[in-house]
Design an enzyme around this catalytic site. Structure first.
Site, PDB file in Angstrom:
ATOM      1  N   LYS A  55     -36.367  44.617 -33.543  1.00  0.00           N
ATOM      2  CA  LYS A  55     -35.973  44.350 -34.925  1.00  0.00           C
ATOM      3  C   LYS A  55     -34.791  43.377 -34.982  1.00  0.00           C
ATOM      4  CE  LYS A  55     -38.244  48.466 -36.768  1.00  0.00           C
ATOM      5  NZ  LYS A  55     -39.230  47.957 -37.714  1.00  0.00           N
ATOM      6  N   TYR A 114     -30.626  49.941 -37.424  1.00  0.00           N
ATOM      7  CA  TYR A 114     -30.281  50.136 -36.010  1.00  0.00           C
ATOM      8  C   TYR A 114     -30.498  48.858 -35.199  1.00  0.00           C
ATOM      9  CZ  TYR A 114     -35.265  51.506 -35.468  1.00  0.00           C
ATOM     10  OH  TYR A 114     -36.641  51.560 -35.480  1.00  0.00           O
TER      11      TYR A 114
HETATM   12  C1  HXC Z   1     -41.940  58.183 -24.269  1.00  0.00           C
HETATM   13  C2  HXC Z   1     -43.853  56.971 -24.753  1.00  0.00           C
HETATM   14  C3  HXC Z   1     -44.055  57.729 -25.959  1.00  0.00           C
HETATM   15  C4  HXC Z   1     -43.097  58.761 -26.268  1.00  0.00           C
HETATM   16  C5  HXC Z   1     -45.638  56.250 -25.801  1.00  0.00           C
HETATM   17  N1  HXC Z   1     -44.862  56.076 -24.727  1.00  0.00           N
HETATM   18  N2  HXC Z   1     -45.168  57.246 -26.590  1.00  0.00           N
HETATM   19  N3  HXC Z   1     -42.816  57.201 -23.932  1.00  0.00           N
HETATM   20  N4  HXC Z   1     -42.045  58.937 -25.393  1.00  0.00           N
HETATM   21  N5  HXC Z   1     -43.203  59.512 -27.358  1.00  0.00           N
HETATM   22  C6  HXC Z   1     -45.058  55.121 -23.650  1.00  0.00           C
HETATM   23  C7  HXC Z   1     -46.308  55.481 -22.887  1.00  0.00           C
HETATM   24  O1  HXC Z   1     -46.031  56.470 -21.921  1.00  0.00           O
HETATM   25  C8  HXC Z   1     -46.697  54.158 -22.251  1.00  0.00           C
HETATM   26  O2  HXC Z   1     -45.926  53.866 -21.114  1.00  0.00           O
HETATM   27  C9  HXC Z   1     -46.283  53.155 -23.322  1.00  0.00           C
HETATM   28  O3  HXC Z   1     -45.325  53.816 -24.162  1.00  0.00           O
HETATM   29  C10 HXC Z   1     -47.440  52.692 -24.170  1.00  0.00           C
HETATM   30  O4  HXC Z   1     -48.042  53.844 -24.739  1.00  0.00           O
HETATM   31  P1  HXC Z   1     -49.549  53.833 -25.235  1.00  0.00           P
HETATM   32  O5  HXC Z   1     -49.794  55.109 -25.944  1.00  0.00           O
HETATM   33  O6  HXC Z   1     -50.448  53.430 -24.128  1.00  0.00           O
HETATM   34  O7  HXC Z   1     -49.529  52.592 -26.200  1.00  0.00           O
HETATM   35  P2  HXC Z   1     -50.116  52.408 -27.591  1.00  0.00           P
HETATM   36  O8  HXC Z   1     -51.335  53.175 -27.830  1.00  0.00           O
HETATM   37  O9  HXC Z   1     -50.189  50.970 -27.750  1.00  0.00           O
HETATM   38  O10 HXC Z   1     -48.976  53.030 -28.535  1.00  0.00           O
HETATM   39  C11 HXC Z   1     -47.964  52.268 -29.051  1.00  0.00           C
HETATM   40  C12 HXC Z   1     -46.800  53.167 -29.418  1.00  0.00           C
HETATM   41  C13 HXC Z   1     -47.280  54.286 -30.349  1.00  0.00           C
HETATM   42  C14 HXC Z   1     -45.707  52.396 -30.043  1.00  0.00           C
HETATM   43  C15 HXC Z   1     -46.282  53.737 -28.134  1.00  0.00           C
HETATM   44  O11 HXC Z   1     -46.252  55.233 -30.527  1.00  0.00           O
HETATM   45  C16 HXC Z   1     -47.748  53.774 -31.662  1.00  0.00           C
HETATM   46  O12 HXC Z   1     -48.683  52.992 -31.779  1.00  0.00           O
HETATM   47  N6  HXC Z   1     -47.180  54.195 -32.747  1.00  0.00           N
HETATM   48  C17 HXC Z   1     -47.593  53.678 -34.064  1.00  0.00           C
HETATM   49  C18 HXC Z   1     -47.134  54.535 -35.135  1.00  0.00           C
HETATM   50  C19 HXC Z   1     -45.665  54.632 -35.179  1.00  0.00           C
HETATM   51  O13 HXC Z   1     -44.978  54.780 -34.174  1.00  0.00           O
HETATM   52  N7  HXC Z   1     -45.138  54.648 -36.380  1.00  0.00           N
HETATM   53  C20 HXC Z   1     -43.768  54.942 -36.563  1.00  0.00           C
HETATM   54  C21 HXC Z   1     -43.089  53.778 -37.035  1.00  0.00           C
HETATM   55  S1  HXC Z   1     -41.701  54.354 -37.862  1.00  0.00           S
HETATM   56  P3  HXC Z   1     -46.424  54.211 -19.594  1.00  0.00           P
HETATM   57  O14 HXC Z   1     -45.329  53.689 -18.735  1.00  0.00           O
HETATM   58  O15 HXC Z   1     -46.556  55.702 -19.544  1.00  0.00           O
HETATM   59  O16 HXC Z   1     -47.726  53.504 -19.427  1.00  0.00           O
HETATM   60  C22 HXC Z   1     -40.522  53.288 -37.717  1.00  0.00           C
HETATM   61  C23 HXC Z   1     -39.503  53.620 -38.740  1.00  0.00           C
HETATM   62  C24 HXC Z   1     -38.127  53.275 -38.429  1.00  0.00           C
HETATM   63  O17 HXC Z   1     -40.532  52.417 -36.917  1.00  0.00           O
HETATM   64  C25 HXC Z   1     -37.202  53.833 -39.541  1.00  0.00           C
HETATM   65  C26 HXC Z   1     -35.768  53.856 -39.171  1.00  0.00           C
HETATM   66  C27 HXC Z   1     -34.838  54.563 -40.154  1.00  0.00           C
END
Ligand code: HXC
Length: 268
Positions: free
Chosen positions: A165, A150
Site C-alpha cells: 500500500k 498502516y
Molecule cells: C500466514 C499465510 C496465510 C496466513 C496465506 N499464507 N494465508 N501465511 N498466515 N493466514 C501464505 C501461504 O502459506 C502461502 O505461502 C502464501 O501465503 C500464498 O498463499 P495461497 O493461499 O497459496 O495464496 P492465494 O490463494 O493466492 O491467497 C492469497 C492471500 C489470501 C492473500 C494469501 O489470503 C487471499 O486471497 N485473501 C483475499 C481476501 C482477503 O484477504 N481479504 C481481506 C482484505 S482486507 P507458502 O510459503 O506457505 O507457500 C484488507 C483490509 C485492510 O486488506 C483494512 C485495514 C484497516
C-alpha cells in the site's frame, strides 16, 4: 465548476471496481450505481460479483461483472479493454482488490509476501495501466486506489500489505503528476477499521482484538462500508476535479489519535 445534481451525477459514466464482490468494493459499486453510473465489478470469484450486480440492478442501476484475477496482467487488460469495447468508455477505476493476513514479519514466507504484493501493488498497477490507455486518449478519468494508513504508520503484522500500500501511494503521486495535464486524476482513499467480513476475518478475528481496534479509534466506532463509499464517490466525481495525487484518510481519527492523555486536564 458546476456542482452536479448528486442524485444522478454519474449518469452516462462507466466505472470498473476491482474486488467489487464484497465489503468496501461492493459499497462503492452500489453508491456509483445509485447515482446513475454503469458499474463493472471485477474479481476472482463469480458468485459474489454476481450478487453485487443483482443488488445494483434491483435498485434500478446498471451493472455487469467480469471474472478475472488482478494478478494476471493480460487478463486484466483484456477485461478492461472489453469494458471499453462494450460501453464505449471508462470514466473511473477503483483498485480495491486486496489480500491480507496478519503475521509477524519474521514468520512471513517469501511466497506469502509475494502473494500480497502481487494482488495489491502489482494488481493495482496492471489495472491502472490498462485503464490509463483509454482514459488518456479520452482526456478524462479518475483512478482511485484503496489503501490503509498502516502504509505509513508501522502497524505490526502487516509488513507485506503495508509495503504494497505504501508502494501504491508512491505510484499514485507519480502518475498523478505525469497525467494531471492530460485530464486523468489518481488518488487514494485510506479507510480505517470498517465493518466488512474480509477485514474482520483478516485483521480483528477475535472479540478481544475487535475491542482493542475500536478502543484505538477516537470516534469510538468502526466505519460502515457506505461511509467509505461516500468519500470514494466524491474522489471519483467531477466535484474533486482539482484533486490529484492525494490520500484521503477516512478513519474516525484513528491514526492521528496515538497519543495518550498525559494529564487529565486535557480530557473533557
Ligand atoms: C500466514 C499465510 C496465510 C496466513 C496465506 N499464507 N494465508 N501465511 N498466515 N493466514 C501464505 C501461504 O502459506 C502461502 O505461502 C502464501 O501465503 C500464498 O498463499 P495461497 O493461499 O497459496 O495464496 P492465494 O490463494 O493466492 O491467497 C492469497 C492471500 C489470501 C492473500 C494469501 O489470503 C487471499 O486471497 N485473501 C483475499 C481476501 C482477503 O484477504 N481479504 C481481506 C482484505 S482486507 P507458502 O510459503 O506457505 O507457500 C484488507 C483490509 C485492510 O486488506 C483494512 C485495514 C484497516
Amino acid at each position: 465548476m458546476k456542482i452536479p445534481n448528486l442524485a444522478n451525477e454519474f449518469d452516462g459514466r462507466v466505472a470498473v471496481i476491482t474486488g467489487g464482490g464484497s465489503g468496501i468494493g461492493r459499497a462503492v459499486a452500489r453508491r456509483y450505481g445509485a447515482a446513475g453510473g454503469k458499474i463493472v465489478v471485477l474479481g476472482r470469484r463469480e458468485e459474489p460479483l454476481a450478487e453485487t450486480v443483482e443488488l445494483i440492478r434491483a435498485a434500478g442501476g446498471a451493472a455487469d461483472y467480469v471474472s478475472c484475477d488482478v494478478r494476471d496482467a493480460s487478463g486484466v487488460a483484456e477485461a478492461i479493454d472489453g469494458v471499453v469495447a462494450r460501453e464505449g468508455r471508462i470514466d473511473a477505476l477503483v483498485n480495491n482488490a486486496a489480500g491480507n493476513f496478519v503475521t509477524p514479519g519474521e514468520n512471513l514466507s517469501p511466497n506469502g509476501w509475494k502473494a500480497v504484493i502481487d494482488i495489491v501493488l502489482n494488481g493495482s498497477f496492471y489495472a491502472t495501466h490498462a485503464a490509463a490507455q483509454h482514459m488518456l486518449s479520452a482526456g478524462t478519468g479518475s483512478i482511485l486506489n484503496v489503501i490503509a494508513t498502516y502504509a505509513w504508520h508501522g502497524h505490526p503484522g502487516t509488513v507485506h500489505s503495508a509495503a504494497a500500500k505504501g508502494g501504491i501511494v508512491a505510484m499514485t503521486r507519480t502518475l498523478a503528476v505525469e497525467w494531471a495535464a492530460r485530464g486523468v486524476r489518481v488518488n487514494c482513499i485510506a479507510p480505517g477499521p470498517t465493518e466488512t467480513e474480509g477485514a474482520g476475518k483478516a485483521l480483528w478475528g477475535t472479540d478481544a482484538a475487535r475491542a482493542r481496534v475500536q478502543g484505538g479509534v477516537p470516534a469510538g466506532r468502526f466505519a460502515s462500508p457506505e461511509e467509505i463509499a461516500e468519500s470514494a464517490s466524491f474522489l471519483m466525481s467531477d466535484r474533486a476535479d482539482y484533486i490529484t495525487g492525494e490520500v484521503l484518510v477516512v478513519d474516525g481519527g484513528q491514526w492521528l489519535g496515538k497519543s495518550v492523555y498525559t494529564d487529565e486536564r486535557a480530557r473533557a
